[in-house]
Design a protein around this motif. Structure first.
Motif, PDB file in Angstrom:
ATOM      1  N   ALA A 233       0.660  -1.155   0.192  1.00 48.03           N
ATOM      2  CA  ALA A 233      -0.079   0.065  -0.131  1.00 48.03           C
ATOM      3  C   ALA A 233       0.871   1.291  -0.122  1.00 48.03           C
ATOM      4  CB  ALA A 233      -0.761   0.144   1.329  1.00 48.03           C
ATOM      5  N   GLN A 234       1.946   1.200   0.611  1.00 51.44           N
ATOM      6  CA  GLN A 234       2.793   2.462   0.777  1.00 51.44           C
ATOM      7  C   GLN A 234       3.475   2.621  -0.709  1.00 51.44           C
ATOM      8  OE1 GLN A 234       5.574   1.378   4.103  1.00 51.44           O
ATOM      9  NE2 GLN A 234       4.583   3.152   5.068  1.00 51.44           N
ATOM     10  N   ASN A 235       3.721   1.482  -1.355  1.00 52.61           N
ATOM     11  CA  ASN A 235       4.462   1.758  -2.651  1.00 52.61           C
ATOM     12  C   ASN A 235       3.677   2.088  -3.707  1.00 52.61           C
ATOM     13  OD1 ASN A 235       6.906   0.981  -1.153  1.00 52.61           O
ATOM     14  ND2 ASN A 235       6.588  -1.224  -1.732  1.00 52.61           N
ATOM     15  N   SER A 239      -0.980   8.475  -1.544  1.00 53.48           N
ATOM     16  CA  SER A 239      -1.966   8.831  -0.207  1.00 53.48           C
ATOM     17  C   SER A 239      -1.692   9.991   0.324  1.00 53.48           C
ATOM     18  CB  SER A 239      -1.466   7.602   0.939  1.00 53.48           C
ATOM     19  OG  SER A 239      -0.302   7.777   1.282  1.00 53.48           O
ATOM     20  N   LEU A 240      -2.371  10.825   0.820  1.00 51.52           N
ATOM     21  CA  LEU A 240      -2.353  12.082   1.796  1.00 51.52           C
ATOM     22  C   LEU A 240      -2.857  11.966   2.885  1.00 51.52           C
ATOM     23  CD1 LEU A 240      -1.464  15.132   1.604  1.00 51.52           C
ATOM     24  CD2 LEU A 240      -3.766  15.445   0.709  1.00 51.52           C
ATOM     25  N   THR A 241      -2.297  12.561   4.034  1.00 49.07           N
ATOM     26  CA  THR A 241      -2.701  12.453   5.216  1.00 49.07           C
ATOM     27  C   THR A 241      -2.964  13.876   5.815  1.00 49.07           C
ATOM     28  OG1 THR A 241      -1.557  10.371   5.865  1.00 49.07           O
ATOM     29  CG2 THR A 241      -2.319  11.735   7.967  1.00 49.07           C
ATOM     30  N   THR A 242      -4.346  13.933   6.129  1.00 49.52           N
ATOM     31  CA  THR A 242      -4.819  15.318   7.071  1.00 49.52           C
ATOM     32  C   THR A 242      -5.134  15.109   8.187  1.00 49.52           C
ATOM     33  OG1 THR A 242      -6.947  14.947   6.391  1.00 49.52           O
ATOM     34  CG2 THR A 242      -5.429  16.096   4.715  1.00 49.52           C
ATOM     35  N   PHE A 243      -4.891  16.072   9.255  1.00 51.46           N
ATOM     36  CA  PHE A 243      -5.086  15.960  10.492  1.00 51.46           C
ATOM     37  C   PHE A 243      -6.089  17.375  10.887  1.00 51.46           C
ATOM     38  CE2 PHE A 243      -0.793  14.540  10.156  1.00 51.46           C
ATOM     39  CZ  PHE A 243      -0.910  13.395  10.906  1.00 51.46           C
ATOM     40  N   ASN A 244      -7.073  16.755  11.619  1.00 51.58           N
ATOM     41  CA  ASN A 244      -8.351  17.529  12.187  1.00 51.58           C
ATOM     42  C   ASN A 244      -8.408  17.440  13.601  1.00 51.58           C
ATOM     43  OD1 ASN A 244      -9.582  19.023   9.595  1.00 51.58           O
ATOM     44  ND2 ASN A 244      -9.189  16.701   9.006  1.00 51.58           N
ATOM     45  N   GLU A 245      -8.791  18.389  14.343  1.00 58.69           N
ATOM     46  CA  GLU A 245      -8.937  18.413  15.740  1.00 58.69           C
ATOM     47  C   GLU A 245     -10.472  18.612  16.139  1.00 58.69           C
ATOM     48  OE1 GLU A 245      -7.304  20.311  19.813  1.00 58.69           O
ATOM     49  OE2 GLU A 245      -6.698  20.897  17.969  1.00 58.69           O
ATOM     50  N   ILE A 246     -10.769  17.862  16.661  1.00 58.55           N
ATOM     51  CA  ILE A 246     -12.403  17.837  17.228  1.00 58.55           C
ATOM     52  C   ILE A 246     -12.715  18.077  18.650  1.00 58.55           C
ATOM     53  CG2 ILE A 246     -13.120  16.312  14.878  1.00 58.55           C
ATOM     54  CD1 ILE A 246     -13.522  14.231  16.576  1.00 58.55           C
ATOM     55  N   ASP A 247     -13.715  18.720  18.734  1.00 54.06           N
ATOM     56  CA  ASP A 247     -14.172  18.739  20.321  1.00 54.06           C
ATOM     57  C   ASP A 247     -14.978  17.713  20.900  1.00 54.06           C
ATOM     58  OD1 ASP A 247     -14.829  19.560  22.843  1.00 54.06           O
ATOM     59  OD2 ASP A 247     -15.927  21.203  22.216  1.00 54.06           O
ATOM     60  N   MET A 248     -14.526  16.620  21.427  1.00 53.19           N
ATOM     61  CA  MET A 248     -15.107  15.428  22.125  1.00 53.19           C
ATOM     62  C   MET A 248     -15.975  15.724  23.346  1.00 53.19           C
ATOM     63  SD  MET A 248     -14.415  12.640  20.012  1.00 53.19           S
ATOM     64  CE  MET A 248     -14.276  11.488  21.208  1.00 53.19           C
ATOM     65  N   SER A 249     -16.067  16.993  23.755  1.00 51.75           N
ATOM     66  CA  SER A 249     -16.725  17.105  25.113  1.00 51.75           C
ATOM     67  C   SER A 249     -18.294  16.740  25.041  1.00 51.75           C
ATOM     68  CB  SER A 249     -16.659  18.663  25.397  1.00 51.75           C
ATOM     69  OG  SER A 249     -17.175  19.574  24.504  1.00 51.75           O
ATOM     70  N   SER A 250     -18.914  16.851  23.899  1.00 53.54           N
ATOM     71  CA  SER A 250     -20.336  16.583  24.109  1.00 53.54           C
ATOM     72  C   SER A 250     -20.779  14.899  24.004  1.00 53.54           C
ATOM     73  CB  SER A 250     -21.166  17.234  22.600  1.00 53.54           C
ATOM     74  OG  SER A 250     -20.861  18.780  22.828  1.00 53.54           O
ATOM     75  N   GLY A 372      -0.789  10.261  14.284  1.00 56.23           N
ATOM     76  CA  GLY A 372      -0.241   9.084  13.583  1.00 56.23           C
ATOM     77  C   GLY A 372      -0.803   9.141  12.098  1.00 56.23           C
ATOM     78  N   THR A 373      -0.108   8.324  11.310  1.00 52.07           N
ATOM     79  CA  THR A 373      -0.385   8.209   9.917  1.00 52.07           C
ATOM     80  C   THR A 373      -0.859   7.030   9.513  1.00 52.07           C
ATOM     81  OG1 THR A 373       1.990   7.799   9.422  1.00 52.07           O
ATOM     82  CG2 THR A 373       0.899  10.244   9.179  1.00 52.07           C
TER      83      THR A 373
END
Length: 390
Positions: A233-235, A239-250, A372-373
């Protein structure tokens, strides 16, 4: 004439008696031969009646495996469908079951051997009832009487204890040693260094600090296959990795309010994976290409969502599939994930449990991972990695 008749009668009677004796001897011999032959034939027929069990079909893409473990040995009785051996493949462990009740007479492969589909694996002699237990003899074997050694002559023992080699001659008694000359001023005495050299020995080498042991463990087929697929899969995947931060409080508040009620009413623990799965389903409905795959020069779009959930096991990372996740609620998803996770840890996953999958969720946060990726599970188009964040 009468005499001749008597002679004939007497001869006939003797001949008849001898015939009976010969007949009895012949019958006895024949019977003995028949008994021996019958026993031999019975033994041979029992061996011929033993059924040879072959390596079963595992999957279309799997043609061989490694014989991981024999659960039964020669002489053990098995019931119908009882597990006899386990074969390890690239994807799952396959159980080899007894086709009928009987006794195992021969094992045709050893553990860690590579076995192919259709290969002879073991022989089974059909029959109900277990093998007769071996009699245990509690009585200890009779001890041999230890004979007392004959009395020895003390004088002879004393003579035998004396050394046989003569003592070395004493030169000091014959020749008087000459006094050594006194050393001159400033010259060290020659006798002192010799005494010092004889008293000192070379120092022992110091032991290296810490342990230097190494352990070599053979990789199982599943771990080898997983590493090959991940590297593939790596070869091949752009692939492109994006990071998103979410609010888990609810979400955390909702879980805190309902987890006890869900556990009481449904006997299922309410975790975060069900929320991640439902969020992924909604996103895949809005972005169908993330739920698609490339087949040759075509893109295959799907109206359903089969979620591959990554589960860590002692043998490696596996991804059993939650099918039609779009039609499940939180409780249904948690129940299915728990069932698949238990099967994975017990080594009971089947090929059907692993096949397919249109999207993968990997929850690295349970291991304390901050970022992580994750690697795409080909031929899928995307993967979601859930971590703890900053």
């Amino acid at each position: 004439m009468l005499a001749s008749k008597r002679g004939l009668i007497a001869f006939s009677s003797i001949h008849s008696s001898a015939g009976k004796v010969c007949a009895r001897a012949l019958v006895t011999r024949c019977n003995g031969f028949d008994v021996r032959t019958l026993r031999s034939n019975l033994h041979t027929s029992r061996r011929l009646l033993a059924e040879t069990v072959k390596v079963p079909q595992m999957a279309e893409s799997i043609t061989e495996g490694t014989l991981k473990q024999w659960l039964k040995q020669v002489g053990d009785h098995v019931e119908q469908d009882e597990e006899v051996a386990t074969i390890e493949t690239d994807k799952v462990d396959v159980s080899v079951n007894a086709p009928s009740a009987g006794t195992i007479t021969e094992l045709l492969a050893k553990e860690d051997d590579t076995v192919a589909v259709g290969q002879d694996l073991f022989k089974l002699e059909a029959g109900e009832g277990g093998a007769a237990p071996k009699p245990k003899s509690d009585a200890a074997p009779p001890k041999k009487e230890e004979k007392a050694p004959p009395p020895s002559d003390k004088k002879a023992d004393a003579e035998a204890a004396e050394p046989t080699t003569p003592p070395p001659p004493k030169k000091e008694a014959k020749e008087d040693p000459k006094p050594a000359p006194k050393p001159k001023d400033g010259e060290p005495s020659a006798s002192k260094p010799k005494a010092k050299e004889s008293s000192t020995s070379p120092p022992a080498p110091a032991a290296a600090p810490g342990s230097r042991n190494e352990t070599r463990v053979k990789m199982n087929r599943m771990r080898l296959r997983i590493s090959e697929r991940l590297k593939e899969a790596q070869n091949t995947a752009a692939s492109l990795t994006t990071f998103n931060e979410i609010d888990m409080s609810s979400l955390m508040e909702m879980r805190k309010l309902y987890k006890d009620e869900v556990l009481k009413n449904h006997d299922v623990k309410l975790g975060f994976m069900s929320a991640f799965a439902k969020a992924a389903v909604l996103a895949l409905k809005e972005i169908p290409v993330a739920n698609a795959s490339i087949d040759g020069d075509s893109i295959v779009y799907r109206d359903y969502v089969d979620l591959s959930v990554a589960v860590a096991t002692p043998k490696g990372l596996v991804t059993p599939v939650v099918r039609n996740a779009e039609a499940m609620n939180f409780v249904d998803i948690e129940r299915e994930i728990a069932a698949l996770g238990k099967k994975a840890r017990d080594g009971k996953l089947t090929i059907e449990d692993m096949a397919g999958g249109t999207f993968t969720i990997s929850n690295g946060g349970v291991f304390g991972s901050l970022f992580g990726t994750p690697i795409i599970n080909i031929p899928q188009a995307a993967v979601l990695g859930a971590t703890r964040g900053g």
